[in-house]
Enzyme design. Structure first.
Site, PDB file in Angstrom:
ATOM      1  N   ARG A 124       3.719 -33.155  -6.129  1.00  0.00           N
ATOM      2  CA  ARG A 124       4.049 -32.142  -7.134  1.00  0.00           C
ATOM      3  C   ARG A 124       5.554 -31.920  -7.104  1.00  0.00           C
ATOM      4  NH1 ARG A 124       1.947 -27.249  -5.455  1.00  0.00           N
ATOM      5  NH2 ARG A 124       4.082 -26.669  -5.008  1.00  0.00           N
ATOM      6  N   GLU A 140      12.085 -28.925  -5.544  1.00  0.00           N
ATOM      7  CA  GLU A 140      11.693 -29.835  -4.459  1.00  0.00           C
ATOM      8  C   GLU A 140      10.635 -30.825  -4.906  1.00  0.00           C
ATOM      9  OE1 GLU A 140       9.988 -27.866  -1.091  1.00  0.00           O
ATOM     10  OE2 GLU A 140       8.606 -26.686  -2.291  1.00  0.00           O
TER      11      GLU A 140
HETATM   12  N1  GSH Z   1      -3.525 -25.485   2.855  1.00  0.00           N
HETATM   13  C1  GSH Z   1      -3.330 -24.989   1.536  1.00  0.00           C
HETATM   14  C2  GSH Z   1      -3.922 -25.962   0.527  1.00  0.00           C
HETATM   15  O1  GSH Z   1      -4.326 -27.053   0.924  1.00  0.00           O
HETATM   16  O2  GSH Z   1      -3.996 -25.597  -0.638  1.00  0.00           O
HETATM   17  C3  GSH Z   1      -1.887 -24.693   1.250  1.00  0.00           C
HETATM   18  C4  GSH Z   1      -1.023 -25.916   1.229  1.00  0.00           C
HETATM   19  C5  GSH Z   1       0.425 -25.595   0.854  1.00  0.00           C
HETATM   20  O3  GSH Z   1       0.971 -24.530   1.181  1.00  0.00           O
HETATM   21  N2  GSH Z   1       1.029 -26.529   0.109  1.00  0.00           N
HETATM   22  C6  GSH Z   1       2.384 -26.367  -0.381  1.00  0.00           C
HETATM   23  C7  GSH Z   1       2.279 -25.879  -1.809  1.00  0.00           C
HETATM   24  O4  GSH Z   1       1.958 -26.616  -2.714  1.00  0.00           O
HETATM   25  C8  GSH Z   1       3.094 -27.688  -0.360  1.00  0.00           C
HETATM   26  S1  GSH Z   1       3.220 -28.341   1.270  1.00  0.00           S
HETATM   27  N3  GSH Z   1       2.516 -24.569  -2.017  1.00  0.00           N
HETATM   28  C9  GSH Z   1       2.467 -23.984  -3.309  1.00  0.00           C
HETATM   29  C10 GSH Z   1       2.143 -22.507  -3.264  1.00  0.00           C
HETATM   30  O5  GSH Z   1       1.493 -22.048  -2.325  1.00  0.00           O
HETATM   31  O6  GSH Z   1       2.531 -21.802  -4.192  1.00  0.00           O
END
Ligand code: GSH
Length: 470
Positions: A124, A140
């Site tokens: 993403r 990012e």
């Molecule tokens: N473990 C959770 C999942 O699998 O949905 C969270 C994963 C996470 O925090 N991913 C980050 C993200 O996309 C990228 S490493 N965050 C976006 C947000 O929480 O707004």
């Protein structure tokens, strides 16, 4: 203009939004779900949402979609250059234990000359719109555990549905919310990777955190794998992989007696996901196997902030891609990115900390440094000597437009001043020389209160949103 909405009307919209969310699975685990022993269907709550979609210029939307396949390809190319990754991150390695552990696994694989023939990327790319210049700037590139490919599609559908009912009163046409097929596209890409692996008895393994509140987002993908593709997806924590897992002589990864074709990481992006050596053993075991890894260690490292900053340096993109037009398109959306070894920039940032963000090598939200803290941290690092510099990069601070929106959390709405960040999903799949998938795969708008510096929805700072084109 939200001023024209009376309370009663907003209440009606919120009510409909909450019913729609409950009926369609736009939900997350609530604060109590763990008590149920993570039983699905117990302890759930509608996801935090923006009541209405956020305006976004069509030109910038097209631009973000257009560059996605180029970024997908860039990540693949960079990931193949083991020396570039190791050299660029060699100083980060000294300052950041987590990156250092990833690099150790990566060098082991380089020593063994381990090849990943089938390469699956589910990325993403996050952007903000700079208000002054009206330009799209990349925040990012996420190459691991991108959240919300499941729920984001539902948010777009929710907004389309509300606009079909109330569009005339609100003054927005539901057709202006772009179609969002993120869930299907990501699930299809996983299914295609599974097919390439070519073991009909093998499963897809989703690596999950032991306490995950965003599990329905993940289940939305697994259910498409099951219902549309007849593929079984199992869920394992890294600790479970270490106790139940082994790699056979031919490279097959076996977990709990089942062969694994594709490993899809929704954990493993933060140091917190590796509390003991067990988790690191599991990560190594997976990397040693022949399973398709989404992401491989090399893809994971390619998404690090330091690599993003290295790629923004003059002449570096040219090392990985030939097409000049493609390179120009990418460069157009790069924000200013600098290493802390640049004394001129550090001086500027100490003088005007408000114009910069200091980013440590961390994923998952909540770790960036803003405002006067930038100055303090830079001065501290100057005192402590150069080694600490490598743990951070500096980025131009982007000032997006502030607008008003109703944010709905835990059944209650508040009118807030907000800013938004657009994420565009990208899927990439290659088997040897054959590129099977390289596409833009839907989108996620995230909206957060303008005065809060952090934006992660999973971390509790923002809400899920969609866009309407104007
Ligand atoms: N473990 C959770 C999942 O699998 O949905 C969270 C994963 C996470 O925090 N991913 C980050 C993200 O996309 C990228 S490493 N965050 C976006 C947000 O929480 O707004």
């Amino acid at each position: 203009d939200l001023e024209t909405f009376d309370d009663e009307f907003v209440q009606k919209l919120v009510y409909d939004a909450l019913v729609w969310s409950s009926l369609h699975g736009l939900v997350v685990g609530d604060k109590t779900y763990q008590k149920s022993g993570n039983v699905p269907g117990v302890g759930l709550m509608h996801a935090p949402i923006a009541l209405l979609p956020t305006a976004f210029p069509e030109i910038c939307w097209k631009q973000a979609c257009d560059v996605t396949p180029i970024f997908n390809e860039l990540i693949d190319r960079v990931s193949l250059d083991g020396k570039f990754l190791q050299d660029s991150l060699s100083r980060t390695k000294k300052a950041d234990v987590f990156t250092s552990r990833l690099l150790d696994i990566h060098s082991k694989m380089l020593e063994r000359n381990k090849k990943e023939d089938i390469r699956l990327g589910l990325h993403r790319f996050d952007y903000m719109l700079d208000e002054e210049t009206n330009s799209l700037l990349q925040i990012e590139m996420n190459t691991i555990s991108c959240s919300f490919p499941g729920l984001s599609r539902l948010v777009s559908q929710l907004h389309q549905s509300l606009l079909r009912s109330y569009g005339d009163q609100i003054g927005i046409d539901s057709e202006r919310v772009p179609r969002n097929t993120s869930t299907i596209q990501f699930a299809d890409a996983i299914a295609k990777a599974w097919l390439e692996y070519n073991n009909p008895r093998a499963v897809v393994m989703v690596i999950v955190q032991p306490e995950e509140r965003n599990m329905y987002d993940q289940h939305l993908l697994s259910s498409i794998l099951r219902e549309k593709h007849n593929i079984v997806a199992i869920r394992k924590t890294l600790a479970e992989v270490e106790t139940e897992g082994s790699v056979q002589e031919d490279g097959t990864l076996i977990v709990g007696g089942q062969a694994v074709a594709v490993v899809y990481f929704r954990s493993g992006y933060t140091p917190n996901d590796h509390p003991t050596e067990s988790e690191w053993n599991a990560r190594l075991l997976i990397e040693e196997s022949s399973a398709v890894k989404c992401p491989s260690i090399a893809y994971h490292l390619t998404g690090s902030k330091k690599i993003q900053q290295e790629l923004a340096k003059p002449g570096v993109l040219e090392r990985f891609l030939d097409n000049k037009e493609d390179i120009a398109k990418m460069r157009k959306c790069f924000a200013g990115l600098w290493s802390l070894d640049d004394p001129e920039i550090v001086k500027q940032a100490i003088e005007k900390p408000g114009l910069f963000v200091m980013k440590p090598q961390r994923e998952g939200g909540g770790n960036n440094i803003y405002g006067d803290d930038v100055r303090e941290n830079l001065l501290r690092l100057q005192k402590e000597g150069e080694d600490g510099n490598a743990a951070y990069i500096l980025m131009q601070r982007i000032f997006p437009k502030v607008s008003n929106m109703f944010l709905v959390r835990e059944g209650v709405y508040h009118k807030n001043q907000v800013i938004s960040e657009l994420g565009v999903y990208g899927a990439y799949l290659r088997n040897k020389d054959n590129v099977i998938v390289n596409e833009q795969s839907g989108y996620l708008m995230r909206t957060k209160i303008a005065s809060s510096d952090e934006g992660g929805v999973a971390a509790g700072f923002g809400v899920l949103d969609s866009i309407y084109l104007n």
